[in-house]
Design an enzyme around this catalytic site. Structure first.
Site, PDB file in Angstrom:
ATOM      1  N   LYS A 192       0.989  -1.402   0.078  1.00 21.01           N
ATOM      2  CA  LYS A 192      -0.106   0.063  -0.082  1.00 21.01           C
ATOM      3  C   LYS A 192       0.808   1.392   0.104  1.00 21.01           C
ATOM      4  O   LYS A 192       2.143   1.050   0.490  1.00 21.01           O
ATOM      5  CB  LYS A 192      -1.016  -0.102   1.267  1.00 21.01           C
ATOM      6  CG  LYS A 192      -0.236  -0.068   2.445  1.00 21.01           C
ATOM      7  CD  LYS A 192       0.365   1.276   3.032  1.00 21.01           C
ATOM      8  CE  LYS A 192      -1.024   2.368   3.068  1.00 21.01           C
ATOM      9  NZ  LYS A 192      -0.336   3.587   3.539  1.00 21.01           N
ATOM     10  N   THR A 225       3.955   5.510   5.419  1.00 25.51           N
ATOM     11  CA  THR A 225       3.108   5.274   4.150  1.00 25.51           C
ATOM     12  C   THR A 225       3.354   3.797   3.426  1.00 25.51           C
ATOM     13  O   THR A 225       2.280   3.123   3.357  1.00 25.51           O
ATOM     14  CB  THR A 225       3.749   6.069   3.132  1.00 25.51           C
ATOM     15  OG1 THR A 225       3.103   7.536   3.472  1.00 25.51           O
ATOM     16  CG2 THR A 225       3.021   5.950   1.752  1.00 25.51           C
ATOM     17  N   ASN A 283      -2.683  17.376  -0.311  1.00 26.24           N
ATOM     18  CA  ASN A 283      -1.511  17.333   0.753  1.00 26.24           C
ATOM     19  C   ASN A 283      -1.732  18.612   1.547  1.00 26.24           C
ATOM     20  O   ASN A 283      -0.930  18.888   2.683  1.00 26.24           O
ATOM     21  CB  ASN A 283      -0.251  17.319   0.301  1.00 26.24           C
ATOM     22  CG  ASN A 283       0.274  15.971  -0.287  1.00 26.24           C
ATOM     23  OD1 ASN A 283       0.255  14.878   0.832  1.00 26.24           O
ATOM     24  ND2 ASN A 283       0.150  15.510  -1.450  1.00 26.24           N
ATOM     25  N   GLU A 322      -1.163   9.443  -5.173  1.00 20.99           N
ATOM     26  CA  GLU A 322      -2.280  10.544  -4.821  1.00 20.99           C
ATOM     27  C   GLU A 322      -2.150  11.794  -5.859  1.00 20.99           C
ATOM     28  O   GLU A 322      -0.932  11.994  -5.809  1.00 20.99           O
ATOM     29  CB  GLU A 322      -2.118  10.773  -3.541  1.00 20.99           C
ATOM     30  CG  GLU A 322      -3.142  10.218  -2.613  1.00 20.99           C
ATOM     31  CD  GLU A 322      -3.231  10.854  -1.240  1.00 20.99           C
ATOM     32  OE1 GLU A 322      -2.867  12.036  -1.289  1.00 20.99           O
ATOM     33  OE2 GLU A 322      -3.919  10.297  -0.353  1.00 20.99           O
ATOM     34  N   SER A 337      -6.046  18.922   8.230  1.00 22.73           N
ATOM     35  CA  SER A 337      -6.423  20.323   8.996  1.00 22.73           C
ATOM     36  C   SER A 337      -7.890  20.120   8.998  1.00 22.73           C
ATOM     37  O   SER A 337      -8.696  19.253   8.428  1.00 22.73           O
ATOM     38  CB  SER A 337      -6.131  21.563   8.102  1.00 22.73           C
ATOM     39  OG  SER A 337      -6.465  21.213   6.741  1.00 22.73           O
TER      40      SER A 337
END
Lengths: 391, 391
Positions: free
Chosen positions: A173, A184, A386, A264, A391
């Site tokens: 992954k 990660t 990112n 991503e 947040s």
């Protein structure tokens, strides 16, 4: 099937509630033997997550009976309490396995975690999940396990290779440290080949060097990266010299390629090949300098074969690391030689960058060694994911 | 005024038509003496533009009579023809100055270029521009010159310092290699202080080390970066030991700060201070690792005080480069200590990142040395400008 493709392995993947999405988030892989040989490669980051510290100790005797993996939390930067959480998880796995009649001990249970940094794991849910995972272990649980380790991955990554009665299977992954705050890359590879510990270790180190370590999606090194190889010997076969090593490298290469393809926010997968270097290390250093150039990566996002940014990035590598004549560089982008002898080459208009895969070749004219590093382009989606995620 | 603030200098900035916008694009700075002492610092990129190769030769005898600078083309990756273009430009400047009664030679004319890589300069327009620039030289031409070297800069960057009858003035453009395909930082500093060549060189090298070299907007090193110091001695004063050096450093620091503030596509200026390192070099290495982390830079764009990305970037620095205990790191973001002993600190909600300036302090607890590196955040505008510009 992947990690349960080889004989001698059980796996499962369950929903423990660590992820807010309700997706599977705890995976378990158990080696049923007869052999329990293992090797591991971990992040070279000095800031390491608790599970990495723990699993390094577990691997010290080259024996692993089981691997428990969770998504939904990296257990990184969690201090002494975080390490106790990992320890407790391994103890819980061992006692649950013992309760189902399997002989093991906590010191033979590797732990991997992935998710946000700086947050403690919800241990109640995790340990309940471990019980579920032990209860649902099956000989074809590999696919569920591959699902349970996903974070921002959009597809599970699995690969299988082998021959003549033995098999290598793997799951992975993540990619680089692409996902914001996520720690990660996790990878578990199983084989029913009979390997001694030194062969397992040498084969894994070599395979990782030329596969996972040649993926540099965003230059950011995770605190949790872990690649484990478990060998059960259940096939009863000791593969010929080189045959197992080739199969292992093929599985690692396929998984690594899958990580790049699912990175991503990326819109291009970019293979940067540096050819005719003095050494493979020199070629890799130059390729890595290019794959870490934001200007180069942004240009590819814009379908711009900007060779000036490629040779300019190459020029940042010190001469003692990679000797070459900076006035003699050739650059080919998707087959078009846009730069010749560090100057203008064929028309850049001839380069088609509309496809997902991009092939860059930089010829150093300095020797005959070569290396390829894979990366992704720098996109609006990368910045978005990112900057907005934690947040 | 900037570069014409010091006595003994003339400057001009004219429209030669190199830029499609019709803005000023050729600047000239002439040292009228009585002394013609000079020092220079150039890019450490091995792929260098023709003007860098030329100007390094000019600086070999520590004498520069004039500097000609153009925007609208970097003259990088232009091969032997590009070098001849630079040579021809210097010859043209020298002969035009001789024609107006000034004693000089091509070997004392430094050349700087900035703009796209891989494109030849339109020499006819450039040489006509040189004639205009010579014809319009004045004692207050500094402002025009500062305008003429701008590329994607939105404001000219000028700074002045000095005391007791002598002055240091400077102008600069660019920042890192922010602008797509543009080759980037040029800076000219003048002084009427009387300096010998070795003092000029030592002062410049030291000032650049702690100012321009501590700006790392996007980690991309240009092929054209040049900082020149010209000293006319016109004040007749030899500054006290340290006084000139302080003024020069102040001018460089102000210009460097101006580059960060005007960095393309940036929404935050970020000062990363690494404190209590074993050496200043160690502190700088750790600070640079952080300023080059895309994950960290994207987090700041998202107003996210993501300390996990800060310590994770610090952890990538090898131990022999920067010794520290990776479990004992403290991180303060805009005054809030969000990370304590590499674990969770005060609530991140207390951090206000809505302003342009961000102050990060990473305490290594390893010694008493410190360094600050400035960078910018990674934004959608950065990706946009760097993916769309040259295509």
């Amino acid at each position: 099937m992947s990690i349960t493709a080889a004989q001698g392995f059980l796996a499962s993947g369950v929903v423990a509630g660590l992820k807010s999405t309700g997706a599977r988030d705890v995976a378990l892989v158990v080696n049923t033997g007869p052999e329990k040989v293992a090797a591991g490669v971990f992040t070279s980051n000095r800031v390491v997550a608790a599970p990495v510290t723990w699993s390094r100790q577990v691997l010290a005797d080259a024996r692993v009976d089981a691997v428990v993996l969770n998504s939904g939390g990296a257990n990184a930067a969690t201090g002494a309490e975080g390490f106790l959480d990992t320890h407790r998880t391994a103890e819980h796995v061992a006692s649950a396995l013992q309760g189902s009649g399997r002989d093991t001990s906590p010191g033979d249970v590797a732990v991997c975690s992935t998710g946000l940094i700086g947050v403690r794991l919800p241990m109640g849910r995790l340990l309940d999940g471990v019980d579920d995972a032990v209860a649902t272990l099956t000989e074809d649980g590999g696919a569920d396990a591959a699902l349970a380790i996903m974070t921002t991955d959009t597809v599970p990554k699995e690969a299988v290779a082998g021959s003549d009665g033995w098999t290598v299977g793997g799951m992975a992954k993540g990619a680089g440290m692409l996902a914001p705050g996520l720690a990660t890359m996790l990878c578990v590879i199983t084989t029913d080949a009979s390997l001694d510990a030194s062969r397992a270790d040498a084969a894994l180190v070599d395979a990782v060097r030329s596969t996972f370590n040649r993926v540099d999606s965003d230059g950011c090194m995770s605190t949790n990266d872990t690649v484990l190889l478990l060998a059960s010997g259940a096939s009863g076969i000791v593969p010929e010299e080189g045959a197992f090593e080739d199969a292992l490298r093929a599985v690692c290469a396929e998984l690594a390629r899958g990580l790049v393809a699912d990175a991503e926010g990326a819109s291009h997968d970019i293979a940067v090949t540096v050819a005719n270097a003095t050494t493979e290390d020199a070629a890799e250093a130059v390729a890595r300098a290019i794959t870490r150039s934001n200007l180069f990566k942004a240009a590819i996002f814009g379908n711009d074969p900007n060779w000036g940014r490629i040779i300019s990035a190459a020029g940042t590598v010190p001469e003692d690391v990679a000797p070459f004549d900076a006035t003699q560089l050739d650059v080919t982008v998707n087959g078009v030689q846009v730069c010749r002898a560090s100057g203008v080459g064929d028309p850049r208009e001839g380069v088609d960058l509309t496809g997902r895969e991009v092939r860059i070749v930089l010829d150093l004219h300095a020797g005959d060694a070569e290396a390829t590093v894979w990366t992704n382009d720098l996109t609006h989606d990368y910045v978005h994911e990112n900057s907005a995620y934690s947040s």
